[in-house]
Write an enzyme that holds these catalytic residues in place. Structure first.
Site, PDB file in Angstrom:
ATOM      1  NE  ARG A  62      -1.211   3.697   4.429  1.00 17.76           N
ATOM      2  CZ  ARG A  62       0.010   3.225   4.693  1.00 17.76           C
ATOM      3  NH1 ARG A  62       0.435   3.133   5.917  1.00 17.76           N
ATOM      4  NH2 ARG A  62       0.794   2.839   3.720  1.00 17.76           N
ATOM      5  CB  ALA A  88      -0.912  -0.010   1.225  1.00 15.98           C
ATOM      6  CB  CYS A  89      -0.051   4.754  -0.642  1.00 18.65           C
ATOM      7  SG  CYS A  89       0.681   6.405  -0.743  1.00 18.65           S
ATOM      8  N   PRO A  90       2.887   4.300   0.965  1.00 20.44           N
ATOM      9  CG  PRO A  90       4.807   5.358   1.895  1.00 20.44           C
ATOM     10  CD  PRO A  90       3.552   4.582   2.266  1.00 20.44           C
TER      11      PRO A  90
END
Length: 187
Positions: free
Chosen positions: A149, A15-17
């Protein structure tokens, strides 16, 4: 149709990043003009990798999906202007509520599902991938506090807003992953 890539990068399950972080690192081993294929499962990676590529001068060719895996294609720029810009106007998680109550808006650019499971009360959800199409929902004269996030996606979104003429934009750091305040849910 199979697209030829010179280098492939597996970011499935991240997931990001992390897809951006791994892509940045992988680009060091890609020659100018070569194409990197980034394999990801995070839907947010579509907007993230496109925005990151544009911000550092690489050519984002596009994305296709195969069996639930997003295949992103990025051509490394030979212009040697791949220095990443960081958005300079930032505020902290602790400052955002007070600033927003004085007339600003908290803009949450995470994916819809992330927003639904916990967001700051009163924040506006516009996922990064929809931002350009929904700019008319924002007031160019209002202070806008962009949050995600980790601060990575919001950094790219803040840059995009500034490019589109918004002048009172701030990236909220470190973002929702470190948020200690109350959360609202939309599920």
């Amino acid at each position: 149709m199979s697209i030829k890539a010179d280098v492939k990068l597996d970011c499935k399950g991240l997931a990001c990043p992390m897809p951006i972080v791994k892509t940045k690192k992988a680009m060091n081993d890609v020659n100018d003009g070569q194409i990197l294929e980034v394999q990801a499962t995070d839907k947010g990676s579509i907007a993230d990798l496109k925005a990151w590529s544009e911000s550092v001068g690489h050519h984002y060719i596009g994305t296709k999906e195969e069996d639930g895996v997003l295949l992103h294609y990025i051509r490394k720029s030979g212009d040697d202007h791949g220095l990443e810009k960081k958005f300079e106007n930032t505020i902290t998680n602790e400052e955002v509520i007070e600033r927003a109550t004085n007339g600003g808006i908290i803009l949450d650019v995470r994916e819809e599902a992330e927003y639904a499971f916990g967001h700051i009360e009163g924040s506006k959800s516009i996922p990064m991938g929809e931002l350009e199409d929904r700019l008319d929902e924002l007031d160019k004269d209002q202070e806008i506090y962009v949050i995600c996030r980790t601060g990575t996606r919001s950094d790219l979104a803040a840059q995009k807003l500034t490019e589109k003429g918004f002048t009172k934009v701030y990236n909220v750091l470190p973002g929702m992953g470190s948020w200690n305040g109350d959360l609202s849910k939309k599920i």
